[in-house]
Design an enzyme around this catalytic site. Structure first.
Site, PDB file in Angstrom:
ATOM      1  N   ASP A   5      -6.958  19.536 -13.696  1.00  0.00           N
ATOM      2  CA  ASP A   5      -7.272  18.202 -14.215  1.00  0.00           C
ATOM      3  C   ASP A   5      -6.874  18.212 -15.687  1.00  0.00           C
ATOM      4  OD1 ASP A   5      -8.438  15.924 -15.335  1.00  0.00           O
ATOM      5  OD2 ASP A   5     -10.164  15.971 -13.977  1.00  0.00           O
ATOM      6  N   ARG A  50       0.850  -1.205   0.000  1.00  0.00           N
ATOM      7  CA  ARG A  50       0.000   0.000   0.000  1.00  0.00           C
ATOM      8  C   ARG A  50       0.877   1.244   0.000  1.00  0.00           C
ATOM      9  NH1 ARG A  50      -1.532   1.617   4.662  1.00  0.00           N
ATOM     10  NH2 ARG A  50      -2.334  -0.377   5.408  1.00  0.00           N
ATOM     11  N   TYR A  64     -16.242  17.066 -15.366  1.00  0.00           N
ATOM     12  CA  TYR A  64     -16.722  15.683 -15.363  1.00  0.00           C
ATOM     13  C   TYR A  64     -17.806  15.516 -14.291  1.00  0.00           C
ATOM     14  CZ  TYR A  64     -16.792  10.678 -14.525  1.00  0.00           C
ATOM     15  OH  TYR A  64     -17.207   9.386 -14.322  1.00  0.00           O
ATOM     16  N   LYS A  97      -7.664   7.194 -19.204  1.00  0.00           N
ATOM     17  CA  LYS A  97      -7.915   7.746 -20.541  1.00  0.00           C
ATOM     18  C   LYS A  97      -6.653   7.688 -21.422  1.00  0.00           C
ATOM     19  CE  LYS A  97     -11.889   8.831 -18.665  1.00  0.00           C
ATOM     20  NZ  LYS A  97     -12.296   7.864 -17.707  1.00  0.00           N
TER      21      LYS A  97
HETATM   22  O1  P1T Z   1     -13.015   7.372 -14.277  1.00  0.00           O
HETATM   23  P1  P1T Z   1     -11.847   7.769 -13.409  1.00  0.00           P
HETATM   24  O2  P1T Z   1     -10.552   7.158 -13.783  1.00  0.00           O
HETATM   25  O3  P1T Z   1     -12.142   7.642 -11.961  1.00  0.00           O
HETATM   26  O4  P1T Z   1     -11.602   9.342 -13.699  1.00  0.00           O
HETATM   27  C1  P1T Z   1     -12.536  10.339 -13.401  1.00  0.00           C
HETATM   28  C2  P1T Z   1     -12.361  11.527 -14.299  1.00  0.00           C
HETATM   29  C3  P1T Z   1     -11.661  12.633 -13.857  1.00  0.00           C
HETATM   30  N1  P1T Z   1     -11.480  13.723 -14.614  1.00  0.00           N
HETATM   31  C4  P1T Z   1     -11.967  13.778 -15.868  1.00  0.00           C
HETATM   32  C5  P1T Z   1     -11.750  15.015 -16.687  1.00  0.00           C
HETATM   33  C6  P1T Z   1     -12.680  12.707 -16.398  1.00  0.00           C
HETATM   34  O5  P1T Z   1     -13.139  12.806 -17.656  1.00  0.00           O
HETATM   35  C7  P1T Z   1     -12.883  11.547 -15.606  1.00  0.00           C
HETATM   36  C8  P1T Z   1     -13.671  10.375 -16.100  1.00  0.00           C
HETATM   37  N2  P1T Z   1     -14.454  10.652 -17.235  1.00  0.00           N
HETATM   38  C9  P1T Z   1     -15.246   9.749 -17.882  1.00  0.00           C
HETATM   39  C10 P1T Z   1     -15.422   8.488 -17.490  1.00  0.00           C
HETATM   40  C11 P1T Z   1     -15.932  10.291 -19.072  1.00  0.00           C
HETATM   41  O6  P1T Z   1     -16.419   9.521 -19.914  1.00  0.00           O
HETATM   42  O7  P1T Z   1     -15.968  11.533 -19.222  1.00  0.00           O
END
Ligand code: P1T
Length: 381
Positions: free
Chosen positions: A170, A46, A98, A195
């Site tokens: 972000d 961890r 988001y 992503k």
């Molecule tokens: O899905 P995750 O890895 O927990 O990330 C969240 C997140 C944070 N910031 C941005 C700008 C994001 O687009 C996302 C996740 N977005 C999607 C799943 C989407 O389809 O827009």
């Protein structure tokens, strides 16, 4: 060293014991100690894991950062960053962001006495309406999800530095290949590594980067204390994905630009949201702070009905209807009912997110095939 070379070489040393060229997946929870406290830097996975350390080293290099930390998802990363704050503190955020971030802020952290103001930060003067002595953080997405607004990072940083406010960017939509917010003065960068960084729609992960020693100590403490760490296998997958980030991003940008321009000249389209278009409100700021304009394109049809939007989505055969973005394959989404459904409709509409908006995550397929797929789908609406 340039970006592509860094992604392949930094954090990718041959394994010290075996010479393995690729960092092994250290699938272990714990590490032998010679005597209590005497160990080789690893006690418990961890806290630290060698596969994660390798990935964090590469990620830091790509954002020109001293430090990177990885988490089990983008949301777990955001959760950790907000835990730097305490009850009574206030955050000024982009109002287009988001849906999951909006939900985390308003449904989880608001209960703990942290206040969030959602402002169209592309109109920078509006900051002063909500700025107060309680403001402790700016939370910026740029380009924003899903309207591709561009926020001037340097202008926010200028305000933030004077008032000792932490600026968080972000950087998920741009990726470090297109934009490095720390170089523009931001304090923390966060990514949904799910992503572009991972790039193949096969892993969920998040990460953050910073140059600030004190913030890093606090964030590493939170990473270990709260424990939302990624598995060694997922770290391996992201490390593998990063090696082609520069090549993938170039094709994402090329395809997205071709599609944005095609849509922009099509008689059935009402509006295209893409920072690479000269008609985009903050195209000049995008040109200043980004190296290219990314792989995300949103748009609305002139025939402004949800049925038409769904028709387009179903007929754009090379674009899979799915949440998420940044993978090699093209996706199409309907933010109002999918990724941004957790934002109340009035708030969504106030931010300009219409019920009929269509969002494309443009993949790295051949440009002509994607254009053909879009042309066909438009013939059906
Ligand atoms: O899905 P995750 O890895 O927990 O990330 C969240 C997140 C944070 N910031 C941005 C700008 C994001 O687009 C996302 C996740 N977005 C999607 C799943 C989407 O389809 O827009």
């Amino acid at each position: 060293m340039k970006f592509g070379t860094k992604s392949i070489h930094i954090g990718n040393e041959p394994d010290a014991t075996t010479g393995a060229v690729i960092t092994p997946i250290f699938q272990t929870s714990t590490y032998a100690q010679e005597e209590p406290g005497k160990h080789k830097g690893y006690e418990y996975s961890r806290t630290h894991n060698p596969t994660r350390t390798a990935l964090q080293t590469t990620l830091a290099a790509l954002e020109n950062a001293k430090y990177a930390l990885c988490f089990a998802s983008g949301m777990a990363t955001e959760d950790t960053v907000i835990k730097l704050l305490k009850p009574g503190d206030e955050v000024i955020c982009t109002n287009d962001l988001y849906g999951g971030s909006f939900r985390l802020f308003t449904k989880v952290f608001a209960k703990f006495g942290i206040k969030f103001h959602f402002i169209p930060l592309q109109e920078i003067d509006l900051v002063h309406i909500v700025l107060s002595t309680h403001t402790k953080m700016f939370w910026i997405e740029t380009p924003t999800n899903p309207l591709l607004n561009i926020i001037d990072i340097q202008s926010i940083v200028e305000i933030a530095k004077k008032l000792n406010i932490i600026t968080v960017v972000d950087n998920t939509f741009a990726s470090p290949f297109l934009q490095n917010p720390l170089d523009l003065g931001a304090d923390i960068v966060v990514h949904s590594a799910t992503k572009y960084l991972a790039g193949h729609s096969d892993v969920v992960m998040g990460c953050l980067m910073t140059n600030d020693d004190e913030l890093y100590q606090q964030l590493a403490f939170l990473q270990n204390s709260c424990g939302a760490v990624p598995s060694p296998f997922d770290c391996f997958l992201v490390q593998r994905g990063l090696k082609t980030l520069h090549l993938r991003m170039a094709q994402h940008c090329k395809n997205a630009s071709a599609i944005a321009n095609f849509l922009n000249n099509h008689s059935k389209i009402e509006k295209v949201y893409y920072p690479g278009l000269e008609s985009h409100t903050n195209h000049d700021i995008a040109q200043k702070q980004m190296r290219d304009f990314g792989g995300m394109v949103s748009f609305t049809l002139k025939n402004d009905s949800i049925a038409s939007a769904f028709n387009f989505m179903k007929n754009a055969k090379l674009f899979t209807i799915a949440e998420s973005l940044g993978g090699v394959e093209s996706l199409v989404g309907h933010p109002a009912t999918m990724t941004h459904a957790s934002i109340p409709r009035e708030d969504r509409l106030k931010g300009g997110l219409k019920d009929t908006l269509i969002r494309l995550s443009v993949g790295i397929e051949d440009t002509e095939d994607l254009l053909e797929s879009i042309e066909y789908a438009l013939s059906k609406v």
